[in-house]
Design a protein around this motif. Structure first.
Motif, PDB file in Angstrom:
ATOM      1  N   SER A   6       0.790  -1.155  -0.018  1.00  9.92           N
ATOM      2  CA  SER A   6      -0.060  -0.091  -0.173  1.00  9.92           C
ATOM      3  C   SER A   6       0.890   1.099  -0.122  1.00  9.92           C
ATOM      4  N   GLY A   7       0.178   2.517  -0.281  1.00 13.61           N
ATOM      5  CA  GLY A   7       0.941   3.656  -0.213  1.00 13.61           C
ATOM      6  C   GLY A   7       1.324   4.452  -1.188  1.00 13.61           C
ATOM      7  N   GLY A   8       0.825   3.924  -2.610  1.00 13.51           N
ATOM      8  CA  GLY A   8       1.031   4.359  -3.744  1.00 13.51           C
ATOM      9  C   GLY A   8       0.213   5.646  -3.984  1.00 13.51           C
ATOM     10  N   GLY A   9       0.552   6.520  -5.078  1.00 22.42           N
ATOM     11  CA  GLY A   9      -0.375   7.564  -5.391  1.00 22.42           C
ATOM     12  C   GLY A   9       0.543   8.378  -6.519  1.00 22.42           C
ATOM     13  N   LEU A  10      -0.069   9.700  -6.280  1.00 19.68           N
ATOM     14  CA  LEU A  10       0.403  10.938  -7.536  1.00 19.68           C
ATOM     15  C   LEU A  10       1.022  11.634  -6.552  1.00 19.68           C
ATOM     16  N   VAL A  11       2.409  11.966  -7.161  1.00 13.88           N
ATOM     17  CA  VAL A  11       3.340  12.827  -6.386  1.00 13.88           C
ATOM     18  C   VAL A  11       4.082  13.683  -7.293  1.00 13.88           C
ATOM     19  N   GLN A  12       4.335  15.135  -7.273  1.00 14.44           N
ATOM     20  CA  GLN A  12       5.255  15.841  -7.967  1.00 14.44           C
ATOM     21  C   GLN A  12       6.664  15.499  -8.238  1.00 14.44           C
ATOM     22  N   PRO A  13       7.451  15.619  -9.297  1.00 10.31           N
ATOM     23  CA  PRO A  13       8.792  15.248  -9.029  1.00 10.31           C
ATOM     24  C   PRO A  13       9.508  15.934  -7.867  1.00 10.31           C
ATOM     25  N   GLY A  14      10.325  15.530  -7.548  1.00  8.69           N
ATOM     26  CA  GLY A  14      11.194  15.819  -6.319  1.00  8.69           C
ATOM     27  C   GLY A  14      10.463  15.628  -5.092  1.00  8.69           C
ATOM     28  N   GLY A  15       9.221  15.015  -5.054  1.00 11.16           N
ATOM     29  CA  GLY A  15       8.376  14.722  -3.830  1.00 11.16           C
ATOM     30  C   GLY A  15       8.951  13.447  -3.314  1.00 11.16           C
ATOM     31  N   SER A  16       7.931  12.796  -2.184  1.00  7.12           N
ATOM     32  CA  SER A  16       8.523  11.919  -1.385  1.00  7.12           C
ATOM     33  C   SER A  16       7.061  11.008  -1.283  1.00  7.12           C
ATOM     34  N   LEU A  17       7.237   9.442  -1.163  1.00  5.48           N
ATOM     35  CA  LEU A  17       6.128   8.775  -0.728  1.00  5.48           C
ATOM     36  C   LEU A  17       6.751   7.639   0.222  1.00  5.48           C
ATOM     37  N   ARG A  18       6.021   6.917   1.015  1.00  3.41           N
ATOM     38  CA  ARG A  18       6.690   5.865   1.530  1.00  3.41           C
ATOM     39  C   ARG A  18       5.402   4.631   1.360  1.00  3.41           C
ATOM     40  N   LEU A  19       6.031   3.507   0.852  1.00  3.55           N
ATOM     41  CA  LEU A  19       5.282   2.267   0.439  1.00  3.55           C
ATOM     42  C   LEU A  19       5.332   1.392   1.812  1.00  3.55           C
ATOM     43  N   SER A  20       4.228   0.688   2.007  1.00  8.99           N
ATOM     44  CA  SER A  20       4.113  -0.150   3.166  1.00  8.99           C
ATOM     45  C   SER A  20       4.031  -1.849   2.453  1.00  8.99           C
ATOM     46  N   CYS A  21       4.716  -2.787   3.097  1.00  6.70           N
ATOM     47  CA  CYS A  21       4.206  -4.044   2.753  1.00  6.70           C
ATOM     48  C   CYS A  21       4.034  -4.865   3.896  1.00  6.70           C
ATOM     49  N   ALA A  22       2.611  -5.208   4.319  1.00  4.23           N
ATOM     50  CA  ALA A  22       2.678  -6.007   5.356  1.00  4.23           C
ATOM     51  C   ALA A  22       2.632  -7.599   5.140  1.00  4.23           C
ATOM     52  N   ASN A 105       9.354 -16.062  -4.500  1.00  3.99           N
ATOM     53  CA  ASN A 105       8.059 -16.698  -5.050  1.00  3.99           C
ATOM     54  C   ASN A 105       6.666 -16.469  -4.449  1.00  3.99           C
ATOM     55  N   TYR A 106       6.981 -15.426  -3.581  1.00  4.45           N
ATOM     56  CA  TYR A 106       5.647 -14.881  -3.057  1.00  4.45           C
ATOM     57  C   TYR A 106       5.544 -13.279  -3.490  1.00  4.45           C
ATOM     58  N   TRP A 107       4.392 -12.993  -3.790  1.00  5.03           N
ATOM     59  CA  TRP A 107       4.234 -11.718  -4.569  1.00  5.03           C
ATOM     60  C   TRP A 107       2.842 -11.273  -3.704  1.00  5.03           C
ATOM     61  N   GLY A 108       2.946  -9.788  -3.356  1.00  5.49           N
ATOM     62  CA  GLY A 108       1.717  -8.888  -3.248  1.00  5.49           C
ATOM     63  C   GLY A 108       1.147  -8.318  -4.504  1.00  5.49           C
ATOM     64  N   GLN A 109      -0.024  -7.837  -4.218  1.00  2.00           N
ATOM     65  CA  GLN A 109      -0.679  -6.943  -5.419  1.00  2.00           C
ATOM     66  C   GLN A 109       0.120  -5.645  -5.390  1.00  2.00           C
ATOM     67  N   GLY A 110       0.127  -5.179  -6.437  1.00  2.00           N
ATOM     68  CA  GLY A 110       0.834  -4.051  -6.860  1.00  2.00           C
ATOM     69  C   GLY A 110       0.069  -2.685  -6.359  1.00  2.00           C
ATOM     70  N   THR A 111       1.105  -1.588  -6.091  1.00  2.00           N
ATOM     71  CA  THR A 111       0.569  -0.339  -5.797  1.00  2.00           C
ATOM     72  C   THR A 111       1.076   0.614  -6.802  1.00  2.00           C
ATOM     73  N   LEU A 112       0.301   1.628  -7.309  1.00  5.05           N
ATOM     74  CA  LEU A 112       0.819   2.484  -8.510  1.00  5.05           C
ATOM     75  C   LEU A 112       1.540   3.732  -7.830  1.00  5.05           C
ATOM     76  N   VAL A 113       2.631   4.080  -8.245  1.00  2.17           N
ATOM     77  CA  VAL A 113       3.283   5.213  -8.113  1.00  2.17           C
ATOM     78  C   VAL A 113       3.364   6.151  -9.475  1.00  2.17           C
ATOM     79  N   THR A 114       2.799   7.379  -9.367  1.00  2.00           N
ATOM     80  CA  THR A 114       2.936   8.060 -10.621  1.00  2.00           C
ATOM     81  C   THR A 114       3.640   9.442 -10.184  1.00  2.00           C
TER      82      THR A 114
END
Length: 117
Positions: A6-22, A105-114
């Motif tokens: 989780s944690g994806g989203g839209l961010v401007q160039p130079g910005g920050s995001l934090r993704l999480s994987c439970a 071998n174990y994968w979660g669903q993706g989260t989109l980062v734009t």
């Protein structure tokens, strides 16, 4: 092993995001957790990984110095802190797990980062 990103989203160039994987369903001490990404029309590529026990980390050259992978030992969550984001970081980000010395071998669903202005 179950992984929930989780944690994806839209961010401007130079910005920050934090993704999480439970992570659940397995003894985490025996695992390495990785982040991968796949941009439109491109193959999936490795981004970063962390060995749960010990915390050793590895990064793709393209993200070194900008991204940081870490883990919350209590909540069983792996984070990917992404700073100084660039448009070329735009992708679907996946977290994955492997038993040490094995394959992912174990994968979660993706989260989109734009990353776009």
């Amino acid at each position: 092993v179950q992984l929930q990103a989780s944690g994806g989203g839209l961010v401007q160039p130079g910005g920050s995001l934090r993704l999480s994987c439970a992570v659940s369903g397995f003894s985490l001490d025996d695992l390495a957790i990785g982040w991968f990404r796949q941009a439109p029309g491109k193959e999936r590529e490795f981004v970063a990984a962390i060995v749960w026990r010990g915390g050793d980390t590895t990064y793709a050259d393209s993200v070194k110095g900008r991204f940081s992978i870490s883990r919350d030992y209590v909540k069983n969550i792996v984070f990917l802190q992404m700073n100084s984001l660039k448009p070329e970081d735009t992708a679907v980000y996946y977290c994955a797990a492997k038993i040490l010395a094995g394959r992912y071998n174990y994968w979660g669903q993706g989260t989109l980062v734009t990353v776009s202005s």
